[in-house]
Design an enzyme around this catalytic site. Structure first.
Site, PDB file in Angstrom:
ATOM      1  N   PRO A  89      -5.780 -10.254  15.674  1.00 39.30           N
ATOM      2  CA  PRO A  89      -5.578 -10.413  14.365  1.00 39.30           C
ATOM      3  C   PRO A  89      -6.531 -11.109  13.619  1.00 39.30           C
ATOM      4  CG  PRO A  89      -3.709 -11.580  15.639  1.00 39.30           C
ATOM      5  CD  PRO A  89      -4.834 -11.153  16.747  1.00 39.30           C
ATOM      6  N   GLU A 116      -0.626 -16.694  21.579  1.00 35.02           N
ATOM      7  CA  GLU A 116      -1.159 -17.396  20.097  1.00 35.02           C
ATOM      8  C   GLU A 116      -2.480 -17.039  20.098  1.00 35.02           C
ATOM      9  OE1 GLU A 116       1.275 -18.476  18.196  1.00 35.02           O
ATOM     10  OE2 GLU A 116       2.396 -17.356  19.807  1.00 35.02           O
ATOM     11  N   ARG A 154     -11.611  10.574  19.137  1.00 32.01           N
ATOM     12  CA  ARG A 154     -11.542  11.901  18.279  1.00 32.01           C
ATOM     13  C   ARG A 154     -12.705  12.251  17.516  1.00 32.01           C
ATOM     14  NH1 ARG A 154     -10.537  11.468  13.004  1.00 32.01           N
ATOM     15  NH2 ARG A 154      -9.467  13.686  12.706  1.00 32.01           N
ATOM     16  N   ASP A 169     -11.645  14.276   6.903  1.00 28.08           N
ATOM     17  CA  ASP A 169     -10.723  13.545   7.207  1.00 28.08           C
ATOM     18  C   ASP A 169     -10.480  12.344   5.863  1.00 28.08           C
ATOM     19  OD1 ASP A 169      -9.880  13.863   9.919  1.00 28.08           O
ATOM     20  OD2 ASP A 169     -11.546  12.345  10.767  1.00 28.08           O
TER      21      ASP A 169
HETATM   22  N1  ADE Z   1      -3.299  -8.453  18.326  1.00 26.96           N
HETATM   23  C1  ADE Z   1      -2.214  -8.900  17.641  1.00 26.96           C
HETATM   24  N2  ADE Z   1      -2.183  -8.381  16.259  1.00 26.96           N
HETATM   25  C2  ADE Z   1      -3.420  -7.786  16.330  1.00 26.96           C
HETATM   26  C3  ADE Z   1      -3.937  -7.043  15.092  1.00 26.96           C
HETATM   27  N3  ADE Z   1      -3.480  -6.907  13.989  1.00 26.96           N
HETATM   28  N4  ADE Z   1      -5.148  -6.381  15.464  1.00 26.96           N
HETATM   29  C4  ADE Z   1      -5.718  -6.378  16.693  1.00 26.96           C
HETATM   30  N5  ADE Z   1      -5.052  -7.059  17.677  1.00 26.96           N
HETATM   31  C5  ADE Z   1      -3.902  -7.729  17.423  1.00 26.96           C
END
Ligand code: ADE
Length: 228
Positions: A89, A116, A154, A169
């Site tokens: 994330p 984490e 794809r 797309d």
């Molecule tokens: N791992 C946890 N959340 C994530 C996200 N939003 N994008 C990629 N990997 C992740």
């Protein structure tokens, strides 16, 4: 194209990769996807892949040793070097231009993060890119890796049939796609826009473009650098 995924949860991908267009692409030899269990690269007898963060704080951090060992081993299975991507994330947000760019790679090695976080030395010295699939936190990066695989595969030449072109797309022109309709021409009193039944292809194309621009401005004003 070859894609390797290093994950603690290969089972999350096994079924999904067998289905529909992705399954077909692999059967046709257009994409070769290999799953690798990170725990197999742990160096201790308990097969531990994570540890407490230095400096304290909640959660666990994925350790360097298994990840470096996994990437080295996975790399050695094919002569194509491959771009190493960490799903996290904390990465830059994955989008359609990135999917396009990566579909031209010979090989991707995707690492699914967990807990984490991941030891920063992995991010600095092992991976070429750190990507997020959006501004929310998943329990681990395996579903995110699946999203990247789907979006990239794809786009590989020959994967989509003639009737499934990626040309129109959403995002492919920097715009969201406009509305689509199919039969019947009237449903519960709601009619398909007259112009789509007119057979005038130039007018239909202009109408679709206008709809796409209006929808993009309304729903995703951040995409507004629309090409003309
Ligand atoms: N791992 C946890 N959340 C994530 C996200 N939003 N994008 C990629 N990997 C992740």
């Amino acid at each position: 194209m070859r894609i390797d995924v290093i994950t603690l949860f290969p089972g999350m991908l096994e079924g999904a990769l067998r289905e529909t267009i992705l399954g077909r692409a692999q059967q046709a030899g257009l994409a070769e996807i290999h799953l690798h269990q990170l725990r197999n690269y742990a160096t201790d007898k308990h097969r531990i892949v994570d540890d407490r963060p230095y400096g304290g704080g909640p959660g666990m951090v994925l350790k360097c040793e298994p990840l470096f060992a996994a990437v080295a081993d996975v790399r050695s299975k094919d002569s194509r070097p491959g771009k190493v991507v960490l799903m996290s994330p904390g990465g830059t947000v994955f989008n359609q231009p990135l999917a396009q760019a990566w579909s031209a790679e010979e090989r991707l090695i995707l690492i699914s993060g967990h807990y984490e976080g991941v030891d920063e030395r992995v991010i600095e010295h092992l991976v070429d890119a750190e990507v997020s699939i959006g501004d929310y936190v998943l329990t681990n990066g395996t579903v995110a890796a699946m999203v990247v695989i789907d979006a990239v595969v794809r786009l590989l030449p020959g994967v989509l049939g003639n009737g499934e072109s990626a040309q129109s797309d959403s995002f492919s022109e920097g715009l969201l796609e406009g509305p689509q309709y199919t039969r019947p021409p009237e449903f519960q009193g709601r009619k398909v826009p007259e112009i789509l039944l007119s057979g005038d292809h130039a007018k239909i194309a202009a109408w679709r473009k206008e709809c796409a621009e209006r929808k993009t401005a309304r729903v995703r004003p951040d995409l507004k650098q629309a090409k003309t």
